[in-house]
Design an enzyme around this catalytic site. Structure first.
Site, PDB file in Angstrom:
ATOM      1  CD  GLU A 131      -2.874   0.044   2.566  1.00 49.35           C
ATOM      2  OE1 GLU A 131      -3.971  -0.487   2.432  1.00 49.35           O
ATOM      3  OE2 GLU A 131      -2.321   0.206   3.670  1.00 49.35           O
ATOM      4  N   GLY A 134       2.342   4.973  -0.784  1.00 47.59           N
ATOM      5  CA  GLY A 134       1.857   6.288  -1.192  1.00 47.59           C
ATOM      6  C   GLY A 134       3.056   7.144  -1.584  1.00 47.59           C
ATOM      7  NE  ARG A 135       7.185   9.095   2.979  1.00 51.30           N
ATOM      8  CZ  ARG A 135       6.853  10.101   3.787  1.00 51.30           C
ATOM      9  NH1 ARG A 135       7.174  11.328   3.468  1.00 51.30           N
ATOM     10  NH2 ARG A 135       6.207   9.878   4.913  1.00 51.30           N
ATOM     11  NE  ARG A 183       6.199  15.124   4.636  1.00 55.52           N
ATOM     12  CZ  ARG A 183       7.462  14.792   4.739  1.00 55.52           C
ATOM     13  NH1 ARG A 183       8.385  15.515   4.123  1.00 55.52           N
ATOM     14  NH2 ARG A 183       7.836  13.756   5.440  1.00 55.52           N
ATOM     15  CE1 TYR A 198       4.464  14.623  10.478  1.00 61.65           C
ATOM     16  CE2 TYR A 198       4.732  15.332   8.207  1.00 61.65           C
ATOM     17  CZ  TYR A 198       3.953  14.793   9.213  1.00 61.65           C
ATOM     18  OH  TYR A 198       2.674  14.411   8.927  1.00 61.65           O
ATOM     19  CB  CYS A 226       1.290  35.980  10.520  1.00 65.40           C
ATOM     20  SG  CYS A 226       1.687  37.471  11.350  1.00 65.40           S
ATOM     21  CD  GLU A 227       2.651  29.612  13.095  1.00 63.61           C
ATOM     22  OE1 GLU A 227       1.581  30.232  13.014  1.00 63.61           O
ATOM     23  OE2 GLU A 227       2.865  28.715  13.908  1.00 63.61           O
ATOM     24  CE1 TYR A 287       0.648  10.918   3.298  1.00 65.74           C
ATOM     25  CE2 TYR A 287       2.915  10.405   2.727  1.00 65.74           C
ATOM     26  CZ  TYR A 287       1.637  10.000   3.037  1.00 65.74           C
ATOM     27  OH  TYR A 287       1.349   8.662   3.060  1.00 65.74           O
TER      28      TYR A 287
HETATM   29  N1  LLP Z   1      -1.229   2.501   4.535  1.00 67.09           N
HETATM   30  C1  LLP Z   1      -1.587   3.025   5.705  1.00 67.09           C
HETATM   31  C2  LLP Z   1      -2.554   2.324   6.538  1.00 67.09           C
HETATM   32  C3  LLP Z   1      -1.052   4.248   6.133  1.00 67.09           C
HETATM   33  O1  LLP Z   1      -1.410   4.737   7.312  1.00 67.09           O
HETATM   34  C4  LLP Z   1      -0.141   4.935   5.290  1.00 67.09           C
HETATM   35  C5  LLP Z   1       0.407   6.223   5.690  1.00 67.09           C
HETATM   36  C6  LLP Z   1       0.193   4.347   4.051  1.00 67.09           C
HETATM   37  C7  LLP Z   1      -0.364   3.128   3.721  1.00 67.09           C
HETATM   38  C8  LLP Z   1       1.133   4.996   3.088  1.00 67.09           C
HETATM   39  O2  LLP Z   1       2.389   5.194   3.626  1.00 67.09           O
HETATM   40  P1  LLP Z   1       3.574   5.762   2.692  1.00 67.09           P
HETATM   41  O3  LLP Z   1       3.892   4.700   1.667  1.00 67.09           O
HETATM   42  O4  LLP Z   1       3.082   6.994   2.049  1.00 67.09           O
HETATM   43  O5  LLP Z   1       4.689   6.006   3.629  1.00 67.09           O
HETATM   44  N2  LLP Z   1       2.028  12.973   6.653  1.00 67.09           N
HETATM   45  C9  LLP Z   1       3.201  12.158   6.928  1.00 67.09           C
HETATM   46  C10 LLP Z   1       3.025  10.725   6.515  1.00 67.09           C
HETATM   47  C11 LLP Z   1       1.853  10.055   7.205  1.00 67.09           C
HETATM   48  C12 LLP Z   1       1.667   8.647   6.745  1.00 67.09           C
HETATM   49  C13 LLP Z   1       0.372   8.118   7.215  1.00 67.09           C
HETATM   50  N3  LLP Z   1       0.068   6.808   6.763  1.00 67.09           N
HETATM   51  C14 LLP Z   1       4.391  12.796   6.193  1.00 67.09           C
HETATM   52  O6  LLP Z   1       4.210  13.808   5.561  1.00 67.09           O
HETATM   53  O7  LLP Z   1       5.493  12.300   6.290  1.00 67.09           O
END
Ligand code: LLP
Length: 408
Positions: free
Chosen positions: A268, A270-271, A307, A311, A338-339, A367
């Site tokens: 799964e 994303g990034r 980010r 983070y 303004c931060e 993200y």
């Molecule tokens: N599956 C589940 C259940 C998740 O919670 C996430 C990410 C993914 C898949 C995808 O993960 P990836 O492959 O994208 O790492 N906003 C944060 C990242 C939060 C990730 C949340 N869950 C950032 O900007 O680093």
């Protein structure tokens, strides 16, 4: 691909999110070509939270991937582009009655159930709609992947998932065995984000396979996402073809060793699919010197990329047309909010700039736009895709009128 940022600035203005479609395609192919086994089926699910706009979902759909959603907003976006609802997975730790009714009425393929209360609610909804709903259970395996502490999701007190073998877990399995409206097809686990170590995945695979052996039929195992992306030289992501091969090989080996069978292996990400495809284009405005710092102020900031503030995430950047100039100045790139914390890159070497120069921050595809906000009533930027020589708008810049149109 070489992107003509000057042309994009002329055409669309700044701040602007720019996605190189060839990078997205390449990442997807690296996974697709290597995430295969003779022992079980495989499936790649794009985690749409990383970047969920209609055109991105069309790309995912064209490539035949499935979709991870965490809200009815993300499901709605998928419905809108004609995504096959059967290929949608619905996540979330606090799905409401209305969320579940929406998902079931729209025939979402699989609900990833996070907890016992949700299971009871889902059963009620499925019964009332006269449906049999496929589910996976999200397990907390207690595996902590080595990553930034804010984005680790799998420690024992995590808000996500149910601890394997806890009372809640046992109650859930008993309940499912007696339910006519719920069908357990497998387990899900997600061990963190921006992970560079594959060892954690091996531990995850071993645990999941041992758990699946307790069932009389082969299960589907979803390993989650989390594969790292390259932001700066501090990052050492493993190429996606190697990640995919490792996961399959490890699963095959553990299955052999445990004399076990599974129906399907799923991931799964994303990034790792979108981060490196994205860049953000800004115009430098004011250049300010303070006793100990030099600031380049840009026309965006934490409202389009939270980010760094959230983070302490690190980025690389360059000035368009000055790529080969000596990086002789140590500067801080700050946004216009303004931060004081609205900094995109702190104490970073860049060539001398003049007001009006274009600055590009790299690896902003995941993200970034997805977490953008209207803080200080900033307007959400436009997004363009670049595909070979062709560039096209996929999200219009927010207008002042749109900014207040829901206000009464
Ligand atoms: N599956 C589940 C259940 C998740 O919670 C996430 C990410 C993914 C898949 C995808 O993960 P990836 O492959 O994208 O790492 N906003 C944060 C990242 C939060 C990730 C949340 N869950 C950032 O900007 O680093």
């Amino acid at each position: 691909m070489d992107i003509d940022y000057l042309k994009l600035k002329e055409k669309y203005n700044t701040p602007l999110y720019v996605y190189d479609k060839s990078v997205i395609n390449d990442k997807i192919h690296k996974l697709k070509d290597n995430f295969k086994s003779n022992l079980y089926k495989t499936e790649i699910i794009y985690a749409s939270k990383a970047f969920s706009v209609k055109e991105m979902l069309r790309v995912i759909m064209d490539k035949g991937l499935s979709l991870d959603t965490v809200s009815i907003g993300e499901i709605y976006t998928a419905i809108n582009v004609g995504f096959d609802l059967n290929k949608i997975y619905f996540h979330g730790n606090n799905k409401s009655y209305d969320d579940l009714v929406f998902a079931l009425n729209n025939n979402v393929g699989t609900i990833v159930v996070d907890n016992y209360m949700e299971l009871l609610l889902l059963d009620e909804v499925a019964k009332s709609l006269n449906k049999v709903q496929k589910i996976m259970i999200r397990l907390n395996l207690g595996i902590e992947a080595h990553t930034h502490k804010y984005i680790v999701t799998s420690h024992v007190d995590s808000k996500f998932g149910v601890l394997y073998n806890s009372d809640d877990y046992k109650n859930m399995i008993n309940f499912i065995n007696n339910s006519n409206n719920i069908k357990l097809i497998g387990f899900h686990s997600h061990i963190g984000s921006q992970i560079f170590e594959l060892d954690a995945y091996k531990a995850e695979i071993e645990k999941l396979i041992r758990i699946s052996k307790e069932f009389s039929y082969p299960l589907e195992l979803n390993l989650g996402g989390g594969f790292g992306a390259f932001y700066t030289n501090e990052d050492k992501p493993i190429p996606l073809d190697e990640v995919a091969k490792f996961l399959v090989k490890t699963t095959d080996e553990v299955l052999n060793k445990e004399n076990a069978k599974i129906a399907k292996l799923l991931i799964e990400p994303g990034r790792s699919i979108v981060a490196e495809a994205g860049t953000t284009l800004y115009t430098i405005g004011v250049i300010k010197k303070t006793p100990n710092k030099e600031y380049y102020f840009i026309d965006g900031g934490m409202t389009d990329n939270i980010r760094p503030a959230l983070y302490q995430a690190k980025y690389d950047a360059f000035i368009v047309g000055k790529e080969n100039d000596e990086r002789s100045h140590t500067v801080t790139i700050a946004g216009k909010c303004c931060e004081s914390g609205d900094l995109i890159i702190e104490d970073y070497k860049l060539p001398p700039a003049t007001s009006g120069d274009l600055l590009v921050t790299k690896t902003t595809g995941a993200y970034g736009y997805a977490m953008s906000s209207n803080y200080n009533k900033a307007l959400t930027p436009a997004v363009v895709f670049v595909d070979e020589d062709n560039d096209y708008l996929v999200v219009k810049r927010q207008s002042l009128k749109e900014l207040i149109e829901r206000e009464i």
